[in-house]
Write a protein that holds these residues in place. Sequence first.
Motif, PDB file in Angstrom:
ATOM      1  N   HIS A  31       0.820  -1.216   0.000  1.00 27.89           N
ATOM      2  CA  HIS A  31       0.000   0.000   0.000  1.00 27.89           C
ATOM      3  C   HIS A  31       0.858   1.273   0.000  1.00 27.89           C
ATOM      4  O   HIS A  31       0.393   2.320  -0.439  1.00 27.89           O
ATOM      5  CB  HIS A  31      -0.927   0.019   1.219  1.00 27.89           C
ATOM      6  CG  HIS A  31      -2.040  -0.973   1.125  1.00 27.89           C
ATOM      7  ND1 HIS A  31      -3.110  -0.819   0.274  1.00 27.89           N
ATOM      8  CD2 HIS A  31      -2.249  -2.148   1.770  1.00 27.89           C
ATOM      9  CE1 HIS A  31      -3.928  -1.842   0.403  1.00 27.89           C
ATOM     10  NE2 HIS A  31      -3.433  -2.660   1.300  1.00 27.89           N
ATOM     11  N   ILE A  32       2.072   1.172   0.490  1.00 30.75           N
ATOM     12  CA  ILE A  32       2.927   2.352   0.665  1.00 30.75           C
ATOM     13  C   ILE A  32       3.706   2.698  -0.600  1.00 30.75           C
ATOM     14  O   ILE A  32       3.858   3.875  -0.935  1.00 30.75           O
ATOM     15  CB  ILE A  32       3.911   2.136   1.838  1.00 30.75           C
ATOM     16  CG1 ILE A  32       3.145   2.095   3.154  1.00 30.75           C
ATOM     17  CG2 ILE A  32       4.983   3.208   1.863  1.00 30.75           C
ATOM     18  CD1 ILE A  32       3.981   1.630   4.337  1.00 30.75           C
ATOM     19  N   LYS A  33       4.206   1.706  -1.296  1.00 31.73           N
ATOM     20  CA  LYS A  33       5.102   1.968  -2.432  1.00 31.73           C
ATOM     21  C   LYS A  33       4.357   2.745  -3.521  1.00 31.73           C
ATOM     22  O   LYS A  33       3.274   2.348  -3.943  1.00 31.73           O
ATOM     23  CB  LYS A  33       5.671   0.660  -2.960  1.00 31.73           C
ATOM     24  CG  LYS A  33       6.643   0.048  -1.952  1.00 31.73           C
ATOM     25  CD  LYS A  33       7.244  -1.232  -2.435  1.00 31.73           C
ATOM     26  CE  LYS A  33       8.202  -1.773  -1.380  1.00 31.73           C
ATOM     27  NZ  LYS A  33       8.669  -3.116  -1.728  1.00 31.73           N
ATOM     28  N   PRO A  34       4.964   3.848  -3.966  1.00 25.12           N
ATOM     29  CA  PRO A  34       4.264   4.724  -4.910  1.00 25.12           C
ATOM     30  C   PRO A  34       4.207   4.179  -6.345  1.00 25.12           C
ATOM     31  O   PRO A  34       3.299   4.502  -7.093  1.00 25.12           O
ATOM     32  CB  PRO A  34       5.079   6.015  -4.865  1.00 25.12           C
ATOM     33  CG  PRO A  34       6.450   5.573  -4.472  1.00 25.12           C
ATOM     34  CD  PRO A  34       6.249   4.392  -3.566  1.00 25.12           C
ATOM     35  N   GLU A  35       5.168   3.358  -6.709  1.00 25.50           N
ATOM     36  CA  GLU A  35       5.251   2.844  -8.078  1.00 25.50           C
ATOM     37  C   GLU A  35       5.297   1.320  -8.053  1.00 25.50           C
ATOM     38  O   GLU A  35       5.921   0.727  -7.172  1.00 25.50           O
ATOM     39  CB  GLU A  35       6.518   3.363  -8.768  1.00 25.50           C
ATOM     40  CG  GLU A  35       6.633   4.871  -8.836  1.00 25.50           C
ATOM     41  CD  GLU A  35       5.585   5.493  -9.739  1.00 25.50           C
ATOM     42  OE1 GLU A  35       5.196   4.850 -10.737  1.00 25.50           O
ATOM     43  OE2 GLU A  35       5.157   6.623  -9.437  1.00 25.50           O
ATOM     44  N   VAL A  39       8.045  -2.455  -6.152  1.00 24.94           N
ATOM     45  CA  VAL A  39       7.683  -3.665  -5.395  1.00 24.94           C
ATOM     46  C   VAL A  39       8.856  -4.634  -5.354  1.00 24.94           C
ATOM     47  O   VAL A  39       9.182  -5.168  -4.303  1.00 24.94           O
ATOM     48  CB  VAL A  39       6.412  -4.327  -5.976  1.00 24.94           C
ATOM     49  CG1 VAL A  39       6.169  -5.688  -5.346  1.00 24.94           C
ATOM     50  CG2 VAL A  39       5.198  -3.406  -5.768  1.00 24.94           C
ATOM     51  N   ARG A  40       9.486  -4.872  -6.480  1.00 27.53           N
ATOM     52  CA  ARG A  40      10.641  -5.782  -6.514  1.00 27.53           C
ATOM     53  C   ARG A  40      11.907  -4.937  -6.457  1.00 27.53           C
ATOM     54  O   ARG A  40      12.217  -4.205  -7.396  1.00 27.53           O
ATOM     55  CB  ARG A  40      10.631  -6.650  -7.763  1.00 27.53           C
ATOM     56  CG  ARG A  40      11.782  -7.635  -7.775  1.00 27.53           C
ATOM     57  CD  ARG A  40      11.672  -8.651  -8.908  1.00 27.53           C
ATOM     58  NE  ARG A  40      12.683  -9.656  -8.720  1.00 27.53           N
ATOM     59  CZ  ARG A  40      12.521 -10.787  -8.051  1.00 27.53           C
ATOM     60  NH1 ARG A  40      11.348 -11.064  -7.540  1.00 27.53           N
ATOM     61  NH2 ARG A  40      13.503 -11.645  -7.904  1.00 27.53           N
ATOM     62  N   ASP A  41      12.628  -5.064  -5.360  1.00 29.21           N
ATOM     63  CA  ASP A  41      13.839  -4.279  -5.122  1.00 29.21           C
ATOM     64  C   ASP A  41      15.004  -5.252  -4.943  1.00 29.21           C
ATOM     65  O   ASP A  41      15.153  -5.861  -3.881  1.00 29.21           O
ATOM     66  CB  ASP A  41      13.631  -3.408  -3.880  1.00 29.21           C
ATOM     67  CG  ASP A  41      14.799  -2.517  -3.558  1.00 29.21           C
ATOM     68  OD1 ASP A  41      15.909  -2.748  -4.076  1.00 29.21           O
ATOM     69  OD2 ASP A  41      14.605  -1.573  -2.768  1.00 29.21           O
ATOM     70  N   SER A  77       6.407 -13.443  -1.282  1.00 23.27           N
ATOM     71  CA  SER A  77       6.031 -12.147  -0.713  1.00 23.27           C
ATOM     72  C   SER A  77       5.927 -11.075  -1.784  1.00 23.27           C
ATOM     73  O   SER A  77       5.006 -10.251  -1.768  1.00 23.27           O
ATOM     74  CB  SER A  77       7.038 -11.720   0.364  1.00 23.27           C
ATOM     75  OG  SER A  77       7.045 -12.645   1.429  1.00 23.27           O
ATOM     76  N   ILE A  78       6.861 -11.071  -2.723  1.00 21.12           N
ATOM     77  CA  ILE A  78       6.830 -10.088  -3.806  1.00 21.12           C
ATOM     78  C   ILE A  78       5.592 -10.299  -4.676  1.00 21.12           C
ATOM     79  O   ILE A  78       4.902  -9.335  -5.025  1.00 21.12           O
ATOM     80  CB  ILE A  78       8.127 -10.147  -4.639  1.00 21.12           C
ATOM     81  CG1 ILE A  78       9.295  -9.588  -3.818  1.00 21.12           C
ATOM     82  CG2 ILE A  78       7.976  -9.392  -5.966  1.00 21.12           C
ATOM     83  CD1 ILE A  78      10.659  -9.845  -4.416  1.00 21.12           C
TER      84      ILE A  78
END
Length: 93
Positions: A31-35, A39-41, A77-78
């Motif tokens: 919910h927090i990640k803007p783009e 998500v996958r870092d 999780s991703i």
Amino acid sequence: MPEVRAEIDRVDRLLVPLLLERLEYIKQAGHIKPERDAVRDEWRIEDVVRKARAVAADQAGDTKYIEDIYRHLIDWSIAHEFDIWDAANRKAE
């Protein structure tokens, strides 16, 4: 064998609540990640794996076993976080 199985069950009763707690944070991240691309870092994946391996090494444990579990956990999780992100942003459209 029954004693070994009972101990495995005991450990699972400890692990499951922690995994569910971890899942709640995965949901928050979705919910927090803007783009969606955030998500996958890759850097974060390697950081988490490195830390998990270090904990295993500190316990004189099997670092390969822990790494394999964590890579699977992170992949799942991703995928879940993508689902959360997509659902949250579909509502925003």
